[in-house]
Design a protein around this motif. Sequence first.
Motif, PDB file in Angstrom:
ATOM      1  N   GLY A  51      45.046  26.225  39.120  1.00  0.00           N
ATOM      2  CA  GLY A  51      43.901  26.179  38.218  1.00  0.00           C
ATOM      3  C   GLY A  51      43.287  27.545  38.042  1.00  0.00           C
ATOM      4  O   GLY A  51      43.886  28.575  38.392  1.00  0.00           O
ATOM      5  N   VAL A  52      42.084  27.560  37.521  1.00  0.00           N
ATOM      6  CA  VAL A  52      41.392  28.824  37.262  1.00  0.00           C
ATOM      7  C   VAL A  52      41.249  29.652  38.536  1.00  0.00           C
ATOM      8  O   VAL A  52      41.482  30.864  38.546  1.00  0.00           O
ATOM      9  CB  VAL A  52      40.015  28.557  36.626  1.00  0.00           C
ATOM     10  N   GLY A  53      40.890  28.998  39.634  1.00  0.00           N
ATOM     11  CA  GLY A  53      40.731  29.730  40.890  1.00  0.00           C
ATOM     12  C   GLY A  53      42.010  30.410  41.329  1.00  0.00           C
ATOM     13  O   GLY A  53      41.977  31.531  41.869  1.00  0.00           O
ATOM     14  N   THR A  54      43.134  29.753  41.101  1.00  0.00           N
ATOM     15  CA  THR A  54      44.435  30.341  41.431  1.00  0.00           C
ATOM     16  C   THR A  54      44.646  31.632  40.658  1.00  0.00           C
ATOM     17  O   THR A  54      45.086  32.658  41.210  1.00  0.00           O
ATOM     18  CB  THR A  54      45.566  29.363  41.090  1.00  0.00           C
ATOM     19  N   HIS A  55      44.336  31.593  39.385  1.00  0.00           N
ATOM     20  CA  HIS A  55      44.587  32.750  38.523  1.00  0.00           C
ATOM     21  C   HIS A  55      43.581  33.871  38.768  1.00  0.00           C
ATOM     22  O   HIS A  55      43.928  35.055  38.639  1.00  0.00           O
ATOM     23  CB  HIS A  55      44.588  32.305  37.061  1.00  0.00           C
ATOM     24  N   VAL A  56      42.357  33.524  39.138  1.00  0.00           N
ATOM     25  CA  VAL A  56      41.402  34.549  39.542  1.00  0.00           C
ATOM     26  C   VAL A  56      41.934  35.283  40.772  1.00  0.00           C
ATOM     27  O   VAL A  56      41.906  36.517  40.851  1.00  0.00           O
ATOM     28  CB  VAL A  56      40.018  33.933  39.836  1.00  0.00           C
ATOM     29  N   THR A  57      42.450  34.521  41.736  1.00  0.00           N
ATOM     30  CA  THR A  57      43.012  35.125  42.939  1.00  0.00           C
ATOM     31  C   THR A  57      44.211  36.005  42.615  1.00  0.00           C
ATOM     32  O   THR A  57      44.381  37.084  43.198  1.00  0.00           O
ATOM     33  CB  THR A  57      43.406  34.044  43.951  1.00  0.00           C
ATOM     34  N   ASP A  58      45.058  35.577  41.679  1.00  0.00           N
ATOM     35  CA  ASP A  58      46.187  36.410  41.256  1.00  0.00           C
ATOM     36  C   ASP A  58      45.706  37.813  40.887  1.00  0.00           C
ATOM     37  O   ASP A  58      46.311  38.825  41.282  1.00  0.00           O
ATOM     38  CB  ASP A  58      46.887  35.800  40.033  1.00  0.00           C
ATOM     39  N   THR A  60      42.547  39.304  41.423  1.00  0.00           N
ATOM     40  CA  THR A  60      41.797  40.053  42.439  1.00  0.00           C
ATOM     41  C   THR A  60      42.724  40.583  43.529  1.00  0.00           C
ATOM     42  O   THR A  60      42.521  41.690  44.039  1.00  0.00           O
ATOM     43  CB  THR A  60      40.698  39.180  43.066  1.00  0.00           C
ATOM     44  N   GLU A  61      43.773  39.839  43.848  1.00  0.00           N
ATOM     45  CA  GLU A  61      44.739  40.322  44.837  1.00  0.00           C
ATOM     46  C   GLU A  61      45.526  41.514  44.298  1.00  0.00           C
ATOM     47  O   GLU A  61      45.783  42.475  45.026  1.00  0.00           O
ATOM     48  CB  GLU A  61      45.701  39.197  45.226  1.00  0.00           C
ATOM     49  N   LEU A  63      44.475  43.734  42.118  1.00  0.00           N
ATOM     50  CA  LEU A  63      43.604  44.905  42.116  1.00  0.00           C
ATOM     51  C   LEU A  63      43.422  45.470  43.516  1.00  0.00           C
ATOM     52  O   LEU A  63      43.362  46.693  43.698  1.00  0.00           O
ATOM     53  CB  LEU A  63      42.236  44.554  41.516  1.00  0.00           C
ATOM     54  N   TRP A  64      43.356  44.586  44.511  1.00  0.00           N
ATOM     55  CA  TRP A  64      43.169  45.048  45.883  1.00  0.00           C
ATOM     56  C   TRP A  64      44.444  45.676  46.452  1.00  0.00           C
ATOM     57  O   TRP A  64      44.416  46.782  46.986  1.00  0.00           O
ATOM     58  CB  TRP A  64      42.714  43.899  46.781  1.00  0.00           C
ATOM     59  N   PHE A  65      45.566  44.975  46.330  1.00  0.00           N
ATOM     60  CA  PHE A  65      46.802  45.490  46.920  1.00  0.00           C
ATOM     61  C   PHE A  65      47.258  46.789  46.272  1.00  0.00           C
ATOM     62  O   PHE A  65      47.777  47.687  46.955  1.00  0.00           O
ATOM     63  CB  PHE A  65      47.915  44.435  46.855  1.00  0.00           C
ATOM     64  N   GLU A  66      47.057  46.924  44.970  1.00  0.00           N
ATOM     65  CA  GLU A  66      47.432  48.166  44.285  1.00  0.00           C
ATOM     66  C   GLU A  66      46.314  49.207  44.349  1.00  0.00           C
ATOM     67  O   GLU A  66      46.498  50.336  43.889  1.00  0.00           O
ATOM     68  CB  GLU A  66      47.780  47.872  42.820  1.00  0.00           C
ATOM     69  N   ASP A  67      45.177  48.803  44.903  1.00  0.00           N
ATOM     70  CA  ASP A  67      43.997  49.661  45.009  1.00  0.00           C
ATOM     71  C   ASP A  67      43.657  50.288  43.652  1.00  0.00           C
ATOM     72  O   ASP A  67      43.441  51.495  43.525  1.00  0.00           O
ATOM     73  CB  ASP A  67      44.199  50.765  46.062  1.00  0.00           C
ATOM     74  N   LEU A  68      43.580  49.429  42.646  1.00  0.00           N
ATOM     75  CA  LEU A  68      43.292  49.889  41.296  1.00  0.00           C
ATOM     76  C   LEU A  68      41.794  50.088  41.117  1.00  0.00           C
ATOM     77  O   LEU A  68      40.990  49.248  41.537  1.00  0.00           O
ATOM     78  CB  LEU A  68      43.803  48.875  40.273  1.00  0.00           C
ATOM     79  N   ARG A  69      41.428  51.202  40.472  1.00  0.00           N
ATOM     80  CA  ARG A  69      40.022  51.516  40.236  1.00  0.00           C
ATOM     81  C   ARG A  69      39.838  52.082  38.829  1.00  0.00           C
ATOM     82  O   ARG A  69      40.773  52.604  38.236  1.00  0.00           O
ATOM     83  CB  ARG A  69      39.509  52.516  41.272  1.00  0.00           C
TER      84      ARG A  69
END
Length: 246
Positions: A51-58, A60-61, A63-69
């Motif tokens: 659902g939406v929460g799954t795709h939000v996590t996709d 945010t993860e 952005l974090w793992f690639e350390d995108l800014r």
Amino acid sequence: MATTVLVHGAMHGGWAWSAVATRLRAEGHTVFTPTLTGQGDRRGSLTPEVGVGTHVTDLTELLWFEDLRDIVLVLHSYAGVLAGPVVEACADRIRSVVFAGAFVVHPGQSLADVEPPAVAERYRETAQQHGDGWRLPATSAFLAQWAVTDPALQAFVGPRLTDFPLKSVTDAVVFDPASLAAVPRIYIEHTAPPLPSLEHSRTTAVADGATLRTLATGHDMMLADPDGTAALLSELLAVTPPTGRG
């Protein structure tokens, strides 16, 4: 040069942004084209729980793992629903948000709430009758809905569409609206032809302070007009625009 994350809409995948990504990378931009859970090349991960929460996590993860800014987050169609929760979770990483022919929701709303009622009801009925009660089967009817009329494009896109979880249509989003309001937002309205289902979202985005831009192409803008889409995005990547209509 800028960093951008191009997020596809329902029934698509990262593949849909390939031509645009190639053009932007040729200009020196860093481009990510993630595929959401259950879609595109990740269609094997589609379950009733996605659902939406799954795709939000996709996102945010990623952005974090690639350390995108300092990224420009570009959201097409359904992906617009993800804007608020993603920005709230990653506000320090996001420069601006581009709604590319996207749906716009307020806290407590779902995609079904901002679609025309008849469309939302059709989705529920289709899932019940043809999708085991939890998924929307990908059919050629969606190509017509999105005004994909070029035969060659139909032949390319049609087989790549993937079933979409009804939960992503009915899940209400939860986020602090102040977090999204604090980020510059641009809404790209496609006009040739427009998609009537997006009228409410376009109006909402502009009322909320987004800058309005237009592109003379259909709903699958990145596929129907990759040159025009890339050119507009390249312009938007060059600056952080002020809020307001322009």
